[in-house]
Design an enzyme around this catalytic site. Structure first.
Site, mmCIF file in Angstrom:
data_model
loop_
_atom_site.group_PDB
_atom_site.id
_atom_site.type_symbol
_atom_site.label_atom_id
_atom_site.label_comp_id
_atom_site.label_asym_id
_atom_site.label_seq_id
_atom_site.Cartn_x
_atom_site.Cartn_y
_atom_site.Cartn_z
ATOM 1 N N ASP A 21 24.173 18.189 66.172
ATOM 2 C CA ASP A 21 24.373 17.969 64.731
ATOM 3 C C ASP A 21 25.233 16.828 64.296
ATOM 4 O O ASP A 21 25.270 16.373 63.209
ATOM 5 C CB ASP A 21 25.320 19.163 64.202
ATOM 6 N N GLU B 171 25.653 7.767 63.722
ATOM 7 C CA GLU B 171 25.181 8.575 62.487
ATOM 8 C C GLU B 171 25.551 7.769 61.046
ATOM 9 O O GLU B 171 24.904 7.884 60.178
ATOM 10 C CB GLU B 171 25.676 9.923 62.417
ATOM 11 N N HIS C 224 24.516 16.314 60.657
ATOM 12 C CA HIS C 224 25.653 16.790 60.355
ATOM 13 C C HIS C 224 25.646 17.891 59.299
ATOM 14 O O HIS C 224 26.275 17.707 58.204
ATOM 15 C CB HIS C 224 26.399 15.542 59.970
ATOM 16 N N ARG D 287 31.746 15.789 67.217
ATOM 17 C CA ARG D 287 31.553 14.251 66.894
ATOM 18 C C ARG D 287 30.547 13.580 67.916
ATOM 19 O O ARG D 287 30.818 13.514 69.086
ATOM 20 C CB ARG D 287 32.956 13.647 66.914
HETATM 21 P P1 NAD Z 1 40.806 22.290 65.546
HETATM 22 O O1 NAD Z 1 41.969 21.156 65.684
HETATM 23 O O2 NAD Z 1 41.242 23.557 65.264
HETATM 24 O O3 NAD Z 1 40.596 22.513 67.472
HETATM 25 C C1 NAD Z 1 40.283 21.270 68.281
HETATM 26 C C2 NAD Z 1 40.818 22.186 69.483
HETATM 27 O O4 NAD Z 1 40.373 20.914 70.458
HETATM 28 C C3 NAD Z 1 42.348 22.209 69.802
HETATM 29 O O5 NAD Z 1 42.440 23.490 70.345
HETATM 30 C C4 NAD Z 1 42.893 21.125 70.521
HETATM 31 O O6 NAD Z 1 43.814 21.669 71.675
HETATM 32 C C5 NAD Z 1 41.505 20.959 71.436
HETATM 33 N N1 NAD Z 1 41.216 19.617 72.112
HETATM 34 C C6 NAD Z 1 41.941 18.504 71.923
HETATM 35 N N2 NAD Z 1 41.501 17.494 72.971
HETATM 36 C C7 NAD Z 1 40.952 18.149 73.682
HETATM 37 C C8 NAD Z 1 39.944 17.622 74.838
HETATM 38 N N3 NAD Z 1 39.827 16.399 75.127
HETATM 39 N N4 NAD Z 1 39.305 18.585 75.458
HETATM 40 C C9 NAD Z 1 39.049 19.931 75.191
HETATM 41 N N5 NAD Z 1 39.919 20.234 74.129
HETATM 42 C C10 NAD Z 1 40.707 19.554 73.200
HETATM 43 O O7 NAD Z 1 39.565 21.664 65.289
HETATM 44 P P2 NAD Z 1 38.531 22.528 64.588
HETATM 45 O O8 NAD Z 1 38.622 22.704 63.034
HETATM 46 O O9 NAD Z 1 38.222 23.715 65.573
HETATM 47 O O10 NAD Z 1 37.349 21.382 64.704
HETATM 48 C C11 NAD Z 1 36.770 20.677 65.868
HETATM 49 C C12 NAD Z 1 35.882 19.601 65.524
HETATM 50 O O11 NAD Z 1 34.716 19.986 65.216
HETATM 51 C C13 NAD Z 1 36.572 18.660 64.563
HETATM 52 O O12 NAD Z 1 37.655 17.622 65.155
HETATM 53 C C14 NAD Z 1 35.416 17.848 64.216
HETATM 54 O O13 NAD Z 1 35.312 16.681 64.734
HETATM 55 C C15 NAD Z 1 34.052 18.678 64.396
HETATM 56 N N6 NAD Z 1 33.750 19.241 63.079
HETATM 57 C C16 NAD Z 1 32.464 19.215 62.874
HETATM 58 C C17 NAD Z 1 31.810 19.821 61.594
HETATM 59 C C18 NAD Z 1 30.279 19.531 61.309
HETATM 60 O O14 NAD Z 1 29.788 19.853 60.293
HETATM 61 N N7 NAD Z 1 29.523 19.283 62.382
HETATM 62 C C19 NAD Z 1 32.700 20.235 60.689
HETATM 63 C C20 NAD Z 1 33.913 20.514 60.902
HETATM 64 C C21 NAD Z 1 34.688 19.871 61.977
#
Ligand code: NAD
Length: 329
Positions: A257, A262, A294, A233
């Site tokens: 990305d 955005e 994105h 994000r």
């Molecule tokens: P997820 O919930 O499976 O994993 C997130 C991890 O981050 C968890 O293990 C959590 O414990 C950890 N976490 C929380 N706060 C933290 C911090 N301050 N420092 C380090 N780690 C921390 O989520 P995911 O499915 O792996 O997705 C992660 C992120 O990717 C989403 O929240 C979303 O913002 C982003 N995303 C982007 C796209 C894209 O198209 N660019 C698509 C999907 C998701």
């Protein structure tokens, strides 16, 4: 159930229609959800939203007053939702917790390879009949140290990819994975992560706590010439600090990305208009910056799962089977 689907693109219509199979009445709206477009959801009990739809307090209250009771997010992150207001109103919010972590992890690797081997520049050189290699020198990934912030669904797939490339993988996550640790990922405290990393990649959700977690202070602790990748994000990164880091050479490569401003920019075609965002415009001037709009999630497999899970969330809500709905917690 009648569902107002905001921010509809042709691919949303295609995949949601296929998953729906006529179960719900989907009202596809090209407009994104803002205070000006709330009224388009009149007579709908459910709205379906994406990453840049505005779900702040005013919009939520107006949705509630119109009779909306359920919000089906067709994305993983939910930082765009004012959760305390939603809870106070009694709105139920669902999301797609995991669609294809591979899609995002593989796109992350794509950004790394593109930056490291200057593929974006090489592509244009060849098209201009320029076959020189000056300025295109890369480095082997094998043996390099990759720091991963957040080893959830996406971060863990990305960790395995980078272990497979022969990299040393270090990570920070408040909930470390024993599985990954067994496979060779070394968990560290956050402040111990920066100094040894050649590549830093962000895979944690955006929360009020980690807003601008990559700021000037953190950048100064990183290796000179570090590669920074953000496919999570935009607001995890202080863009102005990153621009200063690029100018000084502290950041050697930047792959994005996502971008903190955005909303209103990404997912639209503005090719015939002037770019008004001066910060974003400055980012585009660096030869060692690659930005995608994105699109990390944008694979056939991911869109199929997003469509299926979103429709399943709506059906389970309609049938009062809340335990089966992927609720935002
Ligand atoms: P997820 O919930 O499976 O994993 C997130 C991890 O981050 C968890 O293990 C959590 O414990 C950890 N976490 C929380 N706060 C933290 C911090 N301050 N420092 C380090 N780690 C921390 O989520 P995911 O499915 O792996 O997705 C992660 C992120 O990717 C989403 O929240 C979303 O913002 C982003 N995303 C982007 C796209 C894209 O198209 N660019 C698509 C999907 C998701």
């Amino acid at each position: 159930m009648k569902v107002a689907v905001y921010s509809t693109k042709p691919y949303d219509r295609e995949y949601l229609t296929r998953a729906n199979q006529g179960k719900h009445q989907l009202l596809f709206l090209e407009a994104s959800l803002t205070t000006d477009t709330v009224m388009l959801a009149q007579n709908c009990r459910t709205v379906c939203c994406f990453v840049n739809d505005q779900l702040h307090a005013e919009v939520l209250k107006r949705l509630w007053d119109q009779g909306v009771r359920f919000i089906a997010l067709r994305c993983t992150g939910f930082n765009q939702v004012d959760l305390p207001t939603a809870r106070a109103l009694g709105l139920v919010i669902a999301r797609v917790p995991e669609y294809s972590p591979h899609a995002i992890a593989e796109h992350t690797l794509g950004l790394i390879l593109m930056l490291n081997r200057h593929l974006h520049r090489a592509h244009y050189r060849i098209r201009e009949n320029d076959y020189s290699l000056n300025g295109l020198l890369g480095f082997d990934l094998v043996g390099k140290t990759v720091a991963i912030l957040g080893t959830g669904a996406i971060g863990s797939v990305f960790a395995r990819i980078m272990l497979g490339m022969g990299c040393r993988v270090i990570a920070y996550d408040p909930c470390p994975s024993d599985d990954l640790a067994e496979q060779g990922v070394v968990y560290k405290a956050l402040d111990e992560l920066w100094a040894s990393a050649d590549i830093v990649s962000l895979h944690c959700p955006l929360t009020p706590v980690n807003y601008h977690m990559i700021d000037q202070t953190v950048l100064e602790q990183m290796k000179q010439g570090v590669m920074l990748i953000n496919t999570s994000r935009g607001a995890l990164v202080d863009t102005r600090a990153v621009i200063a880091g690029l100018k000084s050479g502290q950041i050697g490569y930047l792959g994005l990305d996502v971008y903190e401003e955005e909303g209103g920019l990404f997912f639209e075609d503005y090719s015939l208009q002037l770019l008004q965002d001066d910060v974003f415009a400055r980012l585009l001037t660096f030869p060692n910056v690659v930005i995608t709009g994105h699109q990390a999630f944008f694979t056939h497999e991911a869109l199929t799962t997003i469509g299926d899970t979103t429709i399943a969330n709506i059906s389970h809500y309609e049938q009062d089977q809340l335990a089966q709905v992927h609720l935002v917690d």
